[in-house]
Design a protein around this motif. Structure first.
Motif, short mmCIF file in Angstrom:
data_model
loop_
_atom_site.label_atom_id
_atom_site.label_comp_id
_atom_site.label_asym_id
_atom_site.label_seq_id
_atom_site.Cartn_x
_atom_site.Cartn_y
_atom_site.Cartn_z
N ALA A 41 0.83 -1.21 0.00
CA ALA A 41 0.00 0.00 0.00
C ALA A 41 0.87 1.26 0.00
CB ALA A 41 -0.94 0.01 1.20
N ALA A 42 2.06 1.16 0.52
CA ALA A 42 2.97 2.31 0.48
C ALA A 42 3.54 2.51 -0.92
CB ALA A 42 4.11 2.12 1.48
N VAL A 43 3.58 1.44 -1.71
CA VAL A 43 4.10 1.53 -3.08
C VAL A 43 2.99 1.89 -4.06
CG1 VAL A 43 5.32 0.28 -4.91
CG2 VAL A 43 5.91 -0.15 -2.52
N GLU A 46 -3.22 3.94 -4.16
CA GLU A 46 -4.53 4.04 -4.80
C GLU A 46 -5.02 2.69 -5.30
OE1 GLU A 46 -1.94 6.04 -5.60
OE2 GLU A 46 -2.58 8.10 -5.19
N TYR A 47 -4.10 1.87 -5.79
CA TYR A 47 -4.46 0.55 -6.28
C TYR A 47 -4.98 -0.32 -5.14
CZ TYR A 47 -4.23 -3.74 -9.02
OH TYR A 47 -4.55 -4.90 -9.69
N LEU A 48 -4.36 -0.23 -3.97
CA LEU A 48 -4.83 -1.03 -2.82
C LEU A 48 -6.21 -0.59 -2.38
CD1 LEU A 48 -3.60 -3.38 -1.02
CD2 LEU A 48 -2.07 -2.40 -2.70
N VAL A 49 -6.49 0.70 -2.46
CA VAL A 49 -7.84 1.19 -2.12
C VAL A 49 -8.85 0.62 -3.12
CG1 VAL A 49 -9.31 3.24 -1.98
CG2 VAL A 49 -7.03 3.26 -0.95
N GLY A 99 6.97 4.10 -7.08
CA GLY A 99 5.58 3.74 -7.33
C GLY A 99 4.52 4.65 -6.77
N SER A 100 4.87 5.49 -5.84
CA SER A 100 3.81 6.27 -5.19
C SER A 100 4.21 7.71 -4.99
CB SER A 100 3.47 5.64 -3.83
OG SER A 100 4.47 5.92 -2.88
N THR A 126 9.08 1.15 -13.46
CA THR A 126 7.78 1.23 -12.81
C THR A 126 6.78 2.02 -13.65
OG1 THR A 126 8.86 1.08 -10.65
CG2 THR A 126 6.59 1.87 -10.68
N ALA A 127 7.24 3.15 -14.21
CA ALA A 127 6.35 3.95 -15.05
C ALA A 127 5.88 3.17 -16.28
CB ALA A 127 7.05 5.23 -15.47
N LYS A 128 6.73 2.33 -16.81
CA LYS A 128 6.41 1.59 -18.02
C LYS A 128 5.62 0.30 -17.70
CE LYS A 128 8.56 -0.67 -21.98
NZ LYS A 128 9.82 -1.07 -22.61
N GLU A 129 6.12 -0.49 -16.75
CA GLU A 129 5.58 -1.82 -16.50
C GLU A 129 4.49 -1.87 -15.44
OE1 GLU A 129 6.36 -4.32 -18.46
OE2 GLU A 129 7.84 -3.11 -19.53
N CYS A 130 4.36 -0.83 -14.66
CA CYS A 130 3.38 -0.83 -13.56
C CYS A 130 2.42 0.36 -13.66
CB CYS A 130 4.09 -0.81 -12.22
SG CYS A 130 5.28 -2.14 -12.00
N ALA A 131 2.32 0.95 -14.82
CA ALA A 131 1.48 2.15 -14.99
C ALA A 131 0.03 1.90 -14.58
CB ALA A 131 1.55 2.64 -16.42
N ASP A 132 -0.45 0.68 -14.79
CA ASP A 132 -1.84 0.37 -14.44
C ASP A 132 -2.08 0.33 -12.93
OD1 ASP A 132 -0.14 -1.96 -14.63
OD2 ASP A 132 -1.92 -3.21 -14.38
N LEU A 133 -1.03 0.28 -12.15
CA LEU A 133 -1.17 0.27 -10.69
C LEU A 133 -0.98 1.65 -10.08
CD1 LEU A 133 -0.43 -2.76 -11.46
CD2 LEU A 133 0.22 -2.94 -9.08
N ILE A 134 -0.53 2.58 -10.88
CA ILE A 134 -0.28 3.94 -10.38
C ILE A 134 -1.41 4.84 -10.86
CG2 ILE A 134 1.33 5.87 -10.39
CD1 ILE A 134 3.53 3.81 -11.12
#
Length: 135
Positions: A41-43, A46-49, A99-100, A126-134
């Motif tokens: 949730a720290a990383v 918003e995704y965890l919410v 990530g956050s 992170t910006a490229k591979e995890c954009a859907d989580l940010i």
């Protein structure tokens, strides 16, 4: 005893929460859990919410898919080659920064902190591979 646990959760005001969100969060919520203590949730706050809301809405298939995506992304970040040689806490600080909105800054001696180059590589990944989580 799983049956006893579920009966206790159902028939009491015990606030069951998990801390192993990358594998058990959705299952614990489905059993009546009420939340989570989460490093991820720290990383990806918003995704965890969103994941929590999906669980409370009873959309279990979607929540399971979201949890699997979270596990994939978190594991990829934690094992990113740019962070090789850093201890868990220094990697976690770099992950939070990437990530956050939580900017943890550098670790202090005697810990070895992520260099600017390592942080930049993780930020780019992170910006490229995890954009859907940010958000």
């Amino acid at each position: 005893d799983f049956d006893l646990l579920t009966a206790l959760l159902k028939d009491s005001s015990v606030a069951y929460m998990t801390a192993t969100d990358l594998t058990w969060f959705v299952s614990s919520m489905k059993m009546g859990g009420r939340g989570i203590f989460s490093m991820s949730a720290a990383v990806f706050p918003e995704y965890l919410v969103k994941l929590y809301k999906t669980c409370t809405d009873g959309k279990w298939d979607k929540a399971t898919a979201m949890q699997e995506r979270l596990h994939e992304a978190y594991s990829a970040m934690a094992g990113h080659p740019a962070l090789a040689g850093l201890n868990m806490m220094c990697r976690f600080k770099a992950m939070c920064t990437a990530g956050s909105k939580l900017k943890c800054g550098k670790s202090r001696e005697p810990l070895i902190t992520a260099t600017d180059e390592q942080q930049a590589a993780l930020n780019e990944f992170t910006a490229k591979e995890c954009a859907d989580l940010i958000a």
